[in-house]
Design a protein around this motif. Sequence first.
Motif, mmCIF file in Angstrom:
data_model
loop_
_atom_site.group_PDB
_atom_site.id
_atom_site.type_symbol
_atom_site.label_atom_id
_atom_site.label_comp_id
_atom_site.label_asym_id
_atom_site.label_seq_id
_atom_site.Cartn_x
_atom_site.Cartn_y
_atom_site.Cartn_z
ATOM 1 N N GLU A 36 40.503 48.761 46.147
ATOM 2 C CA GLU A 36 40.101 48.164 44.883
ATOM 3 C C GLU A 36 41.270 48.163 43.906
ATOM 4 N N GLU A 37 41.205 47.256 42.976
ATOM 5 C CA GLU A 37 42.226 47.153 41.917
ATOM 6 C C GLU A 37 42.353 48.500 41.218
ATOM 7 N N GLY A 38 43.580 48.954 41.056
ATOM 8 C CA GLY A 38 43.824 50.202 40.354
ATOM 9 C C GLY A 38 43.854 51.438 41.242
ATOM 10 N N ASP A 39 43.570 51.278 42.549
ATOM 11 C CA ASP A 39 43.605 52.422 43.480
ATOM 12 C C ASP A 39 45.056 52.765 43.750
ATOM 13 N N MET A 40 45.545 53.799 43.107
ATOM 14 C CA MET A 40 46.952 54.173 43.194
ATOM 15 C C MET A 40 47.326 54.754 44.543
ATOM 16 N N SER A 41 46.342 55.148 45.349
ATOM 17 C CA SER A 41 46.623 55.720 46.663
ATOM 18 C C SER A 41 46.729 54.658 47.736
ATOM 19 N N CYS A 42 46.581 53.405 47.362
ATOM 20 C CA CYS A 42 46.591 52.325 48.342
ATOM 21 C C CYS A 42 47.870 51.492 48.222
ATOM 22 N N PRO A 43 48.601 51.293 49.331
ATOM 23 C CA PRO A 43 49.844 50.531 49.267
ATOM 24 C C PRO A 43 49.647 49.008 49.257
ATOM 25 N N VAL A 44 48.410 48.572 49.454
ATOM 26 C CA VAL A 44 48.134 47.133 49.551
ATOM 27 C C VAL A 44 47.367 46.680 48.321
ATOM 28 N N PRO A 45 47.856 45.639 47.653
ATOM 29 C CA PRO A 45 47.148 45.143 46.474
ATOM 30 C C PRO A 45 45.740 44.644 46.810
ATOM 31 N N ALA A 46 44.854 44.771 45.857
ATOM 32 C CA ALA A 46 43.491 44.268 46.035
ATOM 33 C C ALA A 46 43.510 42.755 46.187
ATOM 34 N N ALA A 47 42.467 42.244 46.845
ATOM 35 C CA ALA A 47 42.346 40.789 47.030
ATOM 36 C C ALA A 47 42.169 40.121 45.678
ATOM 37 N N GLN A 48 42.713 38.924 45.564
ATOM 38 C CA GLN A 48 42.615 38.197 44.299
ATOM 39 C C GLN A 48 41.558 37.150 44.364
#
Length: 135
Positions: free
Chosen positions: A123-135
């Motif tokens: 999800e947008e803002g998840d700092m633990s995720c290296p992949v941007p959220a879907a737009q």
Amino acid sequence: MKRMLLGTALALLIAGAAKAADDCDNASDQTTMNVCAGDALKKSDKQLNDLYKQVEARLKDDADTTKLLVSAQKAWISFRDAECTFSSSAVAQGSVYPMIYAMCLDGLTQLRVKDLQTYLGCEEGDMSCPVPAAQ
């Protein structure tokens, strides 16, 4: 006449595909089990490649992170292959080897599929995720 032949050929292909699926569910010989395990791996590998391309597409504007993804994937493939070579080594000379090896590859590939699906679900803002959220 051509339509009738085409229809017959199509019916035979569909019946053959259904029989192959049935063969895998009820496989009783090693050759069939080896083929079925290979087919399952091909299906998982396709799923993995499709998800990998989606992750890559989300990272298209971030060359550094894309390089990290490529490096991680290469390392993962090396690990998967080495692990499965090791774990199936007890049957390396036997007729069961292709099935055991393919089943190992398939199992680890399915775990990687889940990892990539998790990255794609960030999800947008998840700092633990290296992949941007879907737009």
